[in-house]
Design an enzyme around this catalytic site. Structure first.
Site, PDB file in Angstrom:
ATOM      1  N   SER A  51       9.053  11.705 -11.622  1.00  0.00           N
ATOM      2  CA  SER A  51       8.446  12.369 -12.755  1.00  0.00           C
ATOM      3  C   SER A  51       8.685  13.854 -12.544  1.00  0.00           C
ATOM      4  O   SER A  51       8.202  14.423 -11.576  1.00  0.00           O
ATOM      5  CB  SER A  51       6.953  12.054 -12.796  1.00  0.00           C
ATOM      6  OG  SER A  51       6.348  12.861 -13.763  1.00  0.00           O
ATOM      7  N   ARG A  52       9.477  14.466 -13.414  1.00  0.00           N
ATOM      8  CA  ARG A  52       9.883  15.850 -13.143  1.00  0.00           C
ATOM      9  C   ARG A  52       8.855  16.868 -13.576  1.00  0.00           C
ATOM     10  O   ARG A  52       8.865  17.979 -13.093  1.00  0.00           O
ATOM     11  CB  ARG A  52      11.231  16.145 -13.814  1.00  0.00           C
ATOM     12  CG  ARG A  52      12.323  15.351 -13.167  1.00  0.00           C
ATOM     13  CD  ARG A  52      13.701  15.697 -13.671  1.00  0.00           C
ATOM     14  NE  ARG A  52      14.575  14.601 -13.349  1.00  0.00           N
ATOM     15  CZ  ARG A  52      15.024  13.721 -14.213  1.00  0.00           C
ATOM     16  NH1 ARG A  52      14.720  13.845 -15.478  1.00  0.00           N
ATOM     17  NH2 ARG A  52      15.787  12.728 -13.823  1.00  0.00           N
ATOM     18  N   VAL A  53       7.946  16.526 -14.494  1.00  0.00           N
ATOM     19  CA  VAL A  53       6.964  17.514 -14.918  1.00  0.00           C
ATOM     20  C   VAL A  53       5.528  17.051 -14.720  1.00  0.00           C
ATOM     21  O   VAL A  53       4.610  17.856 -14.726  1.00  0.00           O
ATOM     22  CB  VAL A  53       7.158  17.924 -16.398  1.00  0.00           C
ATOM     23  CG1 VAL A  53       8.474  18.616 -16.583  1.00  0.00           C
ATOM     24  CG2 VAL A  53       7.037  16.738 -17.313  1.00  0.00           C
TER      25      VAL A  53
END
Ligand code: ATP
Ligand code: MG
Length: 502
Positions: free
Chosen positions: A364-366
């Site tokens: 999950s990048r954010v």
């Protein structure tokens, strides 16, 4: 294209007559060829790309290919009664979707027509199905969590409001189950949900409607359905229609969750349309703009800045892989468009590890920025320990006597795997997730038998509900773990464990 001389003759004659007697020469045209849901039309030289065209038999079509001497139109309705020379008129409109609160609890098709037995959808507002995504300045950072109620996801691949998180995996690996549980978990959280079913069986969709009704989740959810039996253009439109519904709410400052189940079938529908329109096929026979097809859809999700109302659209697109191949064309496209992915594995799923989230390939990048402090503190080591466990357990099979430290890590790892298992339709509240994951990371479960871990979880939660309501309330209210709170929790957990083991 083959032209029949008599047809040309009559078309020329009509053109001349209409030129002489009609002031709007370009507003009406003629069908040149019809078949497979695709119509070639001549005489509408001013038609816009994406414009709706009205046919003589009552059907509507969308102008897709604007060529020099004709236009390629996809039919949304049936082609019966249409033939060479049939009349077509311009409408001057693009496809629109009814939007608004009247759609809550309803099941509609890609054009907003009701599919349930609840009568007409009474709305005043309509929006174009396609719209340019909000610009950079209209957006703000994702920092409010969108809780799925699934321990493995909230801890390891957290999702924030406004994020686009892909759910990817082979067929029958629990992709829909995760999306559905996330919808169920939004009850009383002031999040509206849109579930778009693309190319699924009607019976599957009926099952989903029943589940949502049973768990009282239909009242804040809209379903947009383009089932497998519908023609390709309806499948193509469905996610854009769903997005239009979500955008309307977002612009009113609401938080919306949209599930696109699934975009692989969407891409296939678009490929079918494109091949019939004779657009040049590219990789895997998909047209060259298939990337743009999904990027312009998913870019419309996001979180608006306070100046624009502060609403958000969180998108959960789903992609089905073949044989676990994440590097195929459509999966890589959508992975690169989204802010992270939840990768589900067949082997784990079949081994009973459900949800079958692969901790190594899921990211999950954010979402990390949206995790509450308490969860951030306890979740950090889980991924690493789980990865270590997987590595250790694969070579531990070959050695008979293991040293103490390895045994300890293995024992702990088994408990992590066990505690991250969760049955369907049982989303957990944040405070319970934190409680049980806290107990796990503090090694409180290591002396519980693996097969008893989930029973222990259940009883611990019940015990805390009765005897330590104050502690649970404190987690919920502060969303943080102070040293005192940690100490109190640890003491209460160990006391309970002593009585559980006795
Ligand atoms: P498809 O590719 O057919 O769309 P899918 O990946 O969406 O499948 P689901 O339909 O969600 O998978 O789940 C497949 C089956 O596994 C269903 O019967 C579902 O009830 C079951 N299942 C999914 N998640 C869980 C879970 N956490 N615990 C137990 N059973 C589950
Ligand atoms: Mg599914």
């Amino acid at each position: 294209m083959e032209l029949n001389p008599t047809a040309i003759g009559s078309i020329i004659k009509d053109e001349v007559l209409s030129f002489l007697f009609s002031p709007h020469v370009d507003e009406a045209g003629r069908v040149l060829q019809v078949g497979d849901g695709i119509v070639r039309v001549i005489g509408l030289s001013d038609a816009m790309s994406g414009e709706l065209l009205q046919f003589e038999n009552g059907s509507v079509g969308i102008a897709m290919n604007l060529e020099e001497d004709n236009i390629g139109v996809v039919l949304l309705g049936s082609g019966t009664g249409l033939g060479e020379g049939s009349f077509v008129t311009r409408t001057g409109r693009v496809a629109q979707m009814p939007v608004g609160d009247a759609l809550l609890g309803r099941v509609v098709n890609a054009l907003g027509q009701p599919l349930d037995q609840k009568g007409l959808v009474m709305v005043q507002d309509f929006r174009p199905i396609e719209r340019v995504a909000p610009g950079v300045l209209a957006r703000q950072k994702v920092d409010v969590p969108l809780l799925t109620g699934i321990k493995a996801i909230d801890a390891m691949v957290p999702i924030g409001r406004g994020q686009r998180q892909l759910i990817i995996g082979d067929r029958q690996t629990g992709k829909t189950a995760i999306a559905l549980d996330t919808i169920l978990n939004q009850r009383d959280k002031d999040v509206y949900c849109v579930y778009v079913a693309i190319g699924q069986k009607n019976s599957t969709v009926a099952g989903i409607v029943n589940t949502l009704t049973e768990y009282d989740a239909l009242r804040y959810t809209t379903l947009v359905v383009a089932s497998a039996s519908e023609n390709a253009p309806m499948l193509y439109l469905a996610p854009y229609s769903g997005m239009a519904i979500a955008e309307h709410w977002m612009e009113q400052g609401k938080d919306v969750l949209i599930v696109l189940d699934d975009l692989s079938k969407h891409a296939v529908a678009y490929r079918t349309m494109s091949l019939l329109l004779r657009r040049p096929p590219g990789r895997e026979a998909y047209p060259g703009d298939v990337f743009y097809l999904h990027s312009r859809l998913l870019e419309r999700a996001g979180r608006l800045s306070e100046q624009y109302g502060g609403g958000s659209i969180t998108a959960l697109p789903i992609i089905e892989t073949q044989g676990g191949d994440m590097s195929a064309y459509i999966p890589t496209n959508v992975i690169s468009i989204t802010d992270g992915q939840i990768y589900l594995e067949t082997e784990s799923f079949n081994a009973g590890i459900r949800p079958a989230v692969n901790p190594g390939l899921s990211v999950s990048r954010v979402g990390g920025a949206a995790q509450v402090p308490a969860m951030k503190k306890i979740a950090a080591p889980i991924r690493v320990e789980l990865a270590q466990y997987r590595e250790l357990s694969s070579f531990a099979q070959f050695s008979s006597d293991l040293d103490k430290d390895t045994q300890k890590r293995l024992r702990h790892g088994e408990r992590i795997v066990e505690i991250l298992k969760q049955s369907q339709y049982a989303p957990m509240s944040l405070e319970h997730e934190i409680l049980i994951l806290f107990a796990m990371t503090r090694h409180c479960l290591d002396d519980i038998k693996v097969e008893d871990v989930l029973d222990f979880q259940q009883q611990l939660i019940e015990h805390f509900g009765v005897w330590h309501g104050g502690l649970v309330d404190e987690i919920r209210e502060t969303q943080d773990l102070t040293p005192q709170l940690e100490e109190q929790l640890l003491k209460a957990i160990n006391e309970f464990k002593a009585s559980y083991l006795a």
